[in-house]
Write an enzyme that holds these catalytic residues in place. Structure first.
Site, PDB file in Angstrom:
ATOM      1  N   LYS A   1     -33.099 -65.300  18.282  1.00 12.67           N
ATOM      2  CA  LYS A   1     -31.958 -66.039  18.853  1.00 12.67           C
ATOM      3  C   LYS A   1     -32.324 -66.643  20.206  1.00 12.67           C
ATOM      4  CE  LYS A   1     -28.806 -62.923  16.470  1.00 12.67           C
ATOM      5  NZ  LYS A   1     -28.139 -61.622  16.570  1.00 12.67           N
TER       6      LYS A   1
ATOM      7  N   GLY B   1     -20.772 -59.506  12.197  1.00  9.89           N
ATOM      8  CA  GLY B   1     -19.587 -59.183  11.396  1.00  9.89           C
ATOM      9  C   GLY B   1     -19.267 -60.336  10.457  1.00  9.89           C
TER      10      GLY B   1
HETATM   11  N1  HSE Z   1     -27.911 -57.944  13.248  1.00  9.52           N
HETATM   12  C1  HSE Z   1     -27.339 -58.957  14.051  1.00  9.52           C
HETATM   13  C2  HSE Z   1     -26.693 -58.291  15.261  1.00  9.52           C
HETATM   14  C3  HSE Z   1     -26.327 -59.702  13.239  1.00  9.52           C
HETATM   15  O1  HSE Z   1     -26.505 -57.081  15.263  1.00  9.52           O
HETATM   16  O2  HSE Z   1     -26.391 -58.972  16.223  1.00  9.52           O
HETATM   17  C4  HSE Z   1     -25.919 -60.992  13.847  1.00  9.52           C
HETATM   18  O3  HSE Z   1     -26.987 -61.871  13.992  1.00  9.52           O
END
Ligand code: HSE
Length: 433
Positions: A202, A299
């Site tokens: 990210k 979620g």
């Molecule tokens: N596994 C990721 C988190 C899900 O816990 O943020 C969302 O990208």
């Protein structure tokens, strides 16, 4: 105005949420998009009996969606790197727009995917890949487009933040991780959450959109939360800091810092108060100053909110006939510059150090003299008599900002002192100034 047909690939947590919200809010969404958005085909490895597909064709082959001539937008929710890449490239080759929640695929294969999409003049939208329901990509690419971004820092993994929050209350790591998995927050491979890989995906994407650099996941420094102990978390609190797992990207003249690791943040900074599955990203822009974006980072329906916002964007473009309203990374392709990503030795940070020292006269003086030799200024120092066991006592030091190379050299020197036992614990700290 023509209806826009959506084909959903993957009916897991986010796929189910997307289907349900599209159905529940169909009228409102049509009003916003300026046309009706219909799910016209669904493909998934497994059928879900809790989702009422009605007459919508369902198959287990995701390529049925790509090859369906009636599908305008392929929604890729299968996750993973390679199978998703192939699916998306096939969809682009068919001239279809793509909406994806897949940060791993964008971070690793995004440059290739955007190139292919540009050639076919189709949209690839990926808001849901970063920070779940928070519209951070829209904020960076559009809302902050006037700014030179100085840095951004975020809690960008809901599972990790959930675990750290619960650990502060004294709960056990494994038990909390299991709970996060049951709630649908964790990745298929939860080590991606715990080891910081998901956050690095990210961060890579946000950094490219913020600084106009190609996606360079392989150059992001990645450190997880696995080695954090309740001891360090509570001692950081005693110093006025909270431990958060952050993704940090900072523009410096020499290059770009791109790093994910546990970080001490001042307890009174707004990001310290972001707990549980919530994510938050602070962006420091030269015109606007610091802004923070917070909300659920994982979620089913929270992530569906971002998926559907992208579908609506695509639908608006399709129905008004102007493809690609915003460039893929927010910068015109010709303006993307391959800035150097700095090696970790060259990043600048403050540091929390925990040194397990023998309780002898002069030990503190030796430690302080090593720090001073390397030009490292001490902000605070803490040693509690009550923590003396078997002649050893933890010394906790918070430093001012220095280059990581300096702290590495100082740590190596401290670890070689006969008065110091084992490894020095080191956690980076940020004051956000
Ligand atoms: N596994 C990721 C988190 C899900 O816990 O943020 C969302 O990208």
């Amino acid at each position: 105005m023509k209806d826009v047909n959506v084909g959903i690939c993957g009916l897991g947590t986010v796929g189910g949420g997307t289907f349900n919200v599209l159905e529940r809010n169909a009228k409102l969404i049509a009003g916003r998009a300026g046309c009706r958005i219909q799910v016209s085909r669904v493909a998934s490895r497994r059928h879900r009996s809790d989702i009422q597909l009605g007459n919508i064709p369902f198959s287990t082959d995701i390529y049925d969606v790509v090859q369906d001539p009636d599908v305008d937008v392929v929604v890729e929710l299968i996750g993973g790197y390679d199978a998703a890449r192939e699916l998306v490239l096939a969809a682009i080759a068919e001239g279809k727009h793509v909406v994806t929640a897949n940060k791993a695929m964008i971070a690793v294969h995004g440059n290739e995917i955007f190139e292919a999409a540009k050639e076919k003049n189709v949209i690839v939208a990926y808001e849901a890949g970063v920070a779940g329901g928070i519209p951070i990509i829209k904020s960076i690419r559009e809302g902050l487009a006037a700014n030179r971004v100085n840095w951004l820092a975020g809690i960008i993994n809901g599972t990790g933040n959930y675990i750290l929050t619960e650990m502060r209350a004294g709960r056990d790591f494994e038990e909390v991780l299991k709970e996060a998995q049951d709630l649908g927050y964790a990745e298929a491979d939860p080590t991606f959450d715990v080891e910081g890989v998901d956050a690095a995906h990210k961060l890579t994407i946000m950094a490219s959109a913020a600084f106009g650099v190609p996606l360079q996941f392989e150059r992001a420094y990645t450190e997880g939360i696995g080695s954090l102990t309740p001891y360090d978390i509570s001692h950081a609190e005693a110093l006025g800091y909270r431990v958060k797992h952050l993704g940090i990207a900072r523009a410096r003249e020499e290059g770009l810092e791109l790093r994910v690791h546990p970080t001490l943040v001042p307890v009174n900074h707004m990001i310290a108060k972001v707990d549980g599955v919530l994510n938050a990203i602070v962006v420091d822009g030269d015109a606007v100053g610091q802004t923070m974006y917070t909300g659920p980072g994982a979620g089913d329906e929270a992530t569906a909110s971002a998926v559907i916002a992208d579908i609506i964007d695509v639908a608006r473009s399709v129905s008004c006939g102007s493809n690609q309203r915003v460039p893929y990374l927010g910068f015109d392709t010709d303006s993307i510059v391959d800035h150097q990503i700095l090696p970790m030795d060259e990043i600048r940070s403050a540091y929390y150090l925990r040194i397990q020292a023998y309780d002898r006269p002069g030990v503190l003086a030796k430690v302080a003299s090593i720090l001073s030799e390397h030009g490292i200024n001490i902000e605070s120092i803490m040693q509690k008599e009550s923590e003396l066991h078997d002649g050893r006592i933890p010394v906790i030091i918070l430093t001012h900002t220095v280059q990581e190379r300096q702290i590495n050299q100082a740590i190596a020197q401290m670890e070689s002192l006969p008065d110091v036992e084992g490894k020095v614990v080191r956690i980076r700290a940020e004051n956000f100034v």
